[in-house]
Design an enzyme around this catalytic site. Structure first.
Site, short mmCIF file in Angstrom:
data_model
loop_
_atom_site.label_atom_id
_atom_site.label_comp_id
_atom_site.label_asym_id
_atom_site.label_seq_id
_atom_site.Cartn_x
_atom_site.Cartn_y
_atom_site.Cartn_z
N ARG A 49 -11.90 92.76 -0.70
CA ARG A 49 -10.88 92.76 -1.74
C ARG A 49 -10.38 91.34 -1.92
NH1 ARG A 49 -12.43 97.09 -3.30
NH2 ARG A 49 -11.24 99.02 -3.50
N GLU A 85 -8.30 90.94 -10.74
CA GLU A 85 -9.54 91.25 -11.49
C GLU A 85 -9.18 92.00 -12.76
OE1 GLU A 85 -12.08 93.66 -9.05
OE2 GLU A 85 -12.05 92.21 -7.42
N HIS A 141 -17.44 92.28 -9.08
CA HIS A 141 -17.10 93.49 -8.30
C HIS A 141 -18.18 94.57 -8.47
CE1 HIS A 141 -13.56 95.91 -6.45
NE2 HIS A 141 -14.73 96.44 -6.10
C1 DGY Z 1 -14.56 100.75 -3.55
O1 DGY Z 1 -15.07 101.88 -3.50
O2 DGY Z 1 -13.53 100.49 -2.94
C2 DGY Z 1 -15.24 99.72 -4.37
O3 DGY Z 1 -14.57 98.53 -4.34
C3 DGY Z 1 -15.42 100.20 -5.80
O4 DGY Z 1 -14.27 100.76 -6.25
#
Ligand code: DGY
Length: 322
Positions: A241, A270, A288
């Site tokens: 993240r 983002e 992402h």
């Molecule tokens: C998650 O599953 O956390 C990925 O980042 C996609 O949302």
């Protein structure tokens, strides 16, 4: 099979097979244009729903959860990360929350390797050069990057994705170091070297992979002070993240040459990423897409639906997080 079809709000466009299963078993409210709903729109659509199948793009903060209609029984996230969803607030409202662990692990570990390789071998720089028609010669000094093979990899957060990343990295003869809240059992550790604190691990990391969840204690975990502890010329990758990296500190280190490169799939704020990232040659950027494989996106949908099916059949869902 669920007897009386519950109504399910599906906030984003999902793979065709997943939507087919939803149509079979639920009254689905779909989003064929895949538009990101405002909070008011989301709440409006929830008025008819018994459950929500959201993604990490939806804001399910405490303030939003407080406003959900009473008829909402479950939030079955189409994501492993649940940092967009206030679990305590859901618990207070008696709403069951689930996520989709395991099924993203391979895809995300694969992408972490891509980030390491792409950053180390200057992949986006080379690609941009060719696309711009500016590649005009070969020379021993041309586009020289860093070799991945045999280097030391530090992993912050040795959960499912961290462990599979370590396994893939061993295929490149990398020496694995890790920092985690708890030391793994030897069979899971598989020779990786545990560091109870970051101070002992960071100076050893030719590559550093951020694989920890977004928690209050991981905010800006990789900050200027910690970057300074990495060897000069280290490479940082983040497929977890954006919040776990202090972006000002990262940009400064990429500009000064303290870090040779970075590979990033996730960002703060983002999809509005800092322009500095796009302007720096030594960053390999992806939008992402850690879980974005056909196999994984199907599996995430089926896993979310398995959880919902269990909830509506009166059973405990496998992946309950609240
Ligand atoms: C998650 O599953 O956390 C990925 O980042 C996609 O949302």
């Amino acid at each position: 099979m669920i007897k009386n079809k519950p109504t399910l709000l599906v906030t984003r466009k999902l793979p065709p097979d997943v939507e087919r299963r939803i149509k079979r078993d639920y009254n689905g409210i779909f989003n064929p244009d895949d538009r990101l709903y405002s909070t008011d729109e989301l709440l409006q659509k929830c008025a008819q729903a018994d459950a929500i199948l959201p993604c990490h793009t939806e804001d399910l903060s405490a303030a939003v959860i407080e406003r959900l209609p009473d008829r909402i029984k479950a939030i079955a996230n189409y994501s492993v990360g649940v940092d967009h969803c206030d679990l305590a607030a859901a618990k207070r409202r008696g709403i069951v929350v689930t996520n989709t662990p395991d099924v993203l692990t391979d895809a995300t570990a694969e992408l972490t390797m891509l980030l390491m390789l792409g950053a180390a071998r200057r992949a986006s720089e080379g690609e941009r050069l060719i696309r711009a028609g500016q590649w005009n010669s070969w020379s021993p000094a041309f586009m020289v990057g860093t070799q991945v093979t045999g280097k030391r990899l530090g992993i912050i957060g040795m959960g499912r994705v961290g462990q599979v990343t370590a396994k893939r990295a061993r295929g490149f003869d990398m020496e694995i170091h890790y920092h985690n809240r708890r030391r793994l059992q030897p069979d899971k550790e598989n020779g990786a070297i545990y560091h109870p604190n970051l101070e002992s691990m960071l100076p050893l990391c030719d590559f550093l992979a951020m694989q920890c969840p977004n928690l209050p204690e991981t905010q800006d975990l990789l900050n200027a002070e910690r970057i300074a502890q990495l060897p000069d010329g280290a490479i940082v990758v983040n497929s977890a993240r954006g919040s776990v990296v202090d972006e000002d500190a990262l940009i400064a280190a990429l500009k000064s040459g303290k870090l040779a490169a970075a590979g990033l799939d996730v960002y703060k704020n983002e999809p509005h990423i800092r322009r500095d990232f796009a302007e720096l040659d030594n960053v390999f950027l992806l939008p992402h897409v850690g879980s974005a494989t056909r196999e994984t996106r199907d599996a995430m949908g089926f896993r979310a639906l398995d959880n919902l099916d269990a909830i509506f059949a009166g059973n405990e869902p496998t992946d309950r997080v609240a």
